[in-house]
Design a protein around this motif. Structure first.
Motif, PDB file in Angstrom:
ATOM      1  N   GLU A  35       0.822  -1.215   0.000  1.00 14.62           N
ATOM      2  CA  GLU A  35       0.000   0.000   0.000  1.00 14.62           C
ATOM      3  C   GLU A  35       0.852   1.260   0.000  1.00 14.62           C
ATOM      4  OE1 GLU A  35      -2.802  -0.479   3.217  1.00 14.62           O
ATOM      5  OE2 GLU A  35      -3.978  -1.947   2.073  1.00 14.62           O
ATOM      6  N   ASN A  36       1.967   1.246   0.723  1.00 12.57           N
ATOM      7  CA  ASN A  36       2.863   2.410   0.739  1.00 12.57           C
ATOM      8  C   ASN A  36       3.556   2.612  -0.599  1.00 12.57           C
ATOM      9  OD1 ASN A  36       2.228   3.042   3.385  1.00 12.57           O
ATOM     10  ND2 ASN A  36       3.922   1.858   4.228  1.00 12.57           N
ATOM     11  N   SER A  37       3.529   1.583  -1.442  1.00  9.04           N
ATOM     12  CA  SER A  37       4.100   1.687  -2.784  1.00  9.04           C
ATOM     13  C   SER A  37       3.036   2.052  -3.820  1.00  9.04           C
ATOM     14  CB  SER A  37       4.751   0.359  -3.171  1.00  9.04           C
ATOM     15  OG  SER A  37       5.801   0.056  -2.281  1.00  9.04           O
ATOM     16  N   GLY A  38       1.839   2.373  -3.347  1.00 10.87           N
ATOM     17  CA  GLY A  38       0.763   2.774  -4.247  1.00 10.87           C
ATOM     18  C   GLY A  38      -0.072   1.622  -4.759  1.00 10.87           C
ATOM     19  N   GLY A  39       0.102   0.430  -4.174  1.00 10.41           N
ATOM     20  CA  GLY A  39      -0.619  -0.745  -4.640  1.00 10.41           C
ATOM     21  C   GLY A  39      -1.704  -1.187  -3.688  1.00 10.41           C
ATOM     22  N   ARG A  40      -2.261  -2.371  -3.994  1.00 11.15           N
ATOM     23  CA  ARG A  40      -3.310  -2.967  -3.170  1.00 11.15           C
ATOM     24  C   ARG A  40      -3.098  -4.475  -3.138  1.00 11.15           C
ATOM     25  NH1 ARG A  40      -7.972  -5.638  -3.522  1.00 11.15           N
ATOM     26  NH2 ARG A  40      -7.928  -5.787  -5.782  1.00 11.15           N
ATOM     27  N   MET A  41      -3.069  -5.038  -1.943  1.00 16.22           N
ATOM     28  CA  MET A  41      -2.926  -6.481  -1.808  1.00 16.22           C
ATOM     29  C   MET A  41      -4.301  -7.128  -1.904  1.00 16.22           C
ATOM     30  SD  MET A  41      -0.885  -8.728   1.055  1.00 16.22           S
ATOM     31  CE  MET A  41      -2.101  -8.726   2.377  1.00 16.22           C
ATOM     32  N   GLU A  42      -4.462  -8.009  -2.863  1.00 18.11           N
ATOM     33  CA  GLU A  42      -5.724  -8.723  -3.040  1.00 18.11           C
ATOM     34  C   GLU A  42      -5.811  -9.921  -2.112  1.00 18.11           C
ATOM     35  OE1 GLU A  42      -7.424 -11.375  -6.612  1.00 18.11           O
ATOM     36  OE2 GLU A  42      -7.049  -9.281  -7.128  1.00 18.11           O
ATOM     37  N   SER A  43      -4.710 -10.685  -2.032  1.00 18.22           N
ATOM     38  CA  SER A  43      -4.705 -11.862  -1.157  1.00 18.22           C
ATOM     39  C   SER A  43      -3.277 -12.243  -0.816  1.00 18.22           C
ATOM     40  CB  SER A  43      -5.415 -13.047  -1.826  1.00 18.22           C
ATOM     41  OG  SER A  43      -4.734 -13.417  -3.010  1.00 18.22           O
ATOM     42  N   LEU A  44      -3.137 -12.903   0.331  1.00 18.30           N
ATOM     43  CA  LEU A  44      -1.857 -13.451   0.767  1.00 18.30           C
ATOM     44  C   LEU A  44      -2.138 -14.801   1.390  1.00 18.30           C
ATOM     45  CD1 LEU A  44       1.071 -11.877   2.674  1.00 18.30           C
ATOM     46  CD2 LEU A  44       0.069 -13.993   3.481  1.00 18.30           C
ATOM     47  N   ARG A  63       7.985  -1.214 -12.732  1.00 17.67           N
ATOM     48  CA  ARG A  63       9.102  -0.672 -11.947  1.00 17.67           C
ATOM     49  C   ARG A  63       8.831  -0.827 -10.457  1.00 17.67           C
ATOM     50  NH1 ARG A  63       8.350   2.680 -16.109  1.00 17.67           N
ATOM     51  NH2 ARG A  63       7.076   4.106 -14.891  1.00 17.67           N
ATOM     52  N   THR A  64       7.603  -0.576 -10.044  1.00 20.06           N
ATOM     53  CA  THR A  64       7.243  -0.746  -8.636  1.00 20.06           C
ATOM     54  C   THR A  64       7.380  -2.207  -8.221  1.00 20.06           C
ATOM     55  OG1 THR A  64       5.688   1.105  -8.814  1.00 20.06           O
ATOM     56  CG2 THR A  64       5.420  -0.363  -6.919  1.00 20.06           C
ATOM     57  N   ALA A  65       6.971  -3.122  -9.089  1.00 20.16           N
ATOM     58  CA  ALA A  65       7.089  -4.556  -8.792  1.00 20.16           C
ATOM     59  C   ALA A  65       8.546  -4.944  -8.599  1.00 20.16           C
ATOM     60  CB  ALA A  65       6.456  -5.375  -9.916  1.00 20.16           C
ATOM     61  N   VAL A  66       9.419  -4.452  -9.471  1.00 24.60           N
ATOM     62  CA  VAL A  66      10.848  -4.753  -9.354  1.00 24.60           C
ATOM     63  C   VAL A  66      11.407  -4.156  -8.062  1.00 24.60           C
ATOM     64  CG1 VAL A  66      13.127  -4.330 -10.364  1.00 24.60           C
ATOM     65  CG2 VAL A  66      11.213  -5.009 -11.819  1.00 24.60           C
ATOM     66  N   ALA A  67      11.031  -2.916  -7.753  1.00 27.79           N
ATOM     67  CA  ALA A  67      11.525  -2.259  -6.537  1.00 27.79           C
ATOM     68  C   ALA A  67      11.128  -3.048  -5.294  1.00 27.79           C
ATOM     69  CB  ALA A  67      11.000  -0.830  -6.456  1.00 27.79           C
ATOM     70  N   LEU A  68       9.896  -3.524  -5.242  1.00 23.00           N
ATOM     71  CA  LEU A  68       9.455  -4.316  -4.091  1.00 23.00           C
ATOM     72  C   LEU A  68      10.238  -5.622  -3.997  1.00 23.00           C
ATOM     73  CD1 LEU A  68       5.569  -3.923  -4.162  1.00 23.00           C
ATOM     74  CD2 LEU A  68       7.177  -2.914  -2.546  1.00 23.00           C
TER      75      LEU A  68
END
Length: 106
Positions: A35-44, A63-68
């Motif tokens: 969430e702090n990276s501008g995303g949303r977690m659907e499931s874990l 780019r955000t995916a790679v950074a995470l």
């Protein structure tokens, strides 16, 4: 936003941290990171097969995916992989694209 699957395998250090913190706390940490990276977690989900964690999330871009993934792996507790996920409509659109290609030896 683009959808991604993050799969991870715990290192020994990571397993020790999981045993100390518990699954719920680790899930909250990952949700906050996404969430702090501008995303949303659907499931874990946690597993005990090829991977220890399976996370489906929406992220702003590749780019955000790679950074995470790099940030998580660099911390040393998880070996993380990122896979972009496509909808059936994405695949249909891709299949409709005209691409010029010459195979080797043709």
């Amino acid at each position: 936003m683009a959808k991604f699957l993050l799969t991870s395998t715990y290192t020994v250090e990571g397993i020790n941290g999981l045993m100390k913190d518990g699954g719920t706390t680790r899930a909250e940490v990952i949700r906050a990171l996404i969430e702090n990276s501008g995303g949303r977690m659907e499931s874990l989900y946690f597993g005990f097969g090829q991977y220890d964690t399976y996370i489906v999330c929406d992220l702003p871009d590749h780019r955000t995916a790679v950074a995470l993934a790099v940030t998580i792996r660099a911390a040393g507790g998880l070996d993380t992989r990122v896979s972009p996920l496509l909808t059936p409509e994405d695949v249909d659109e891709a299949l409709g694209m005209q691409v010029a290609y010459q195979p080797p030896g043709a």
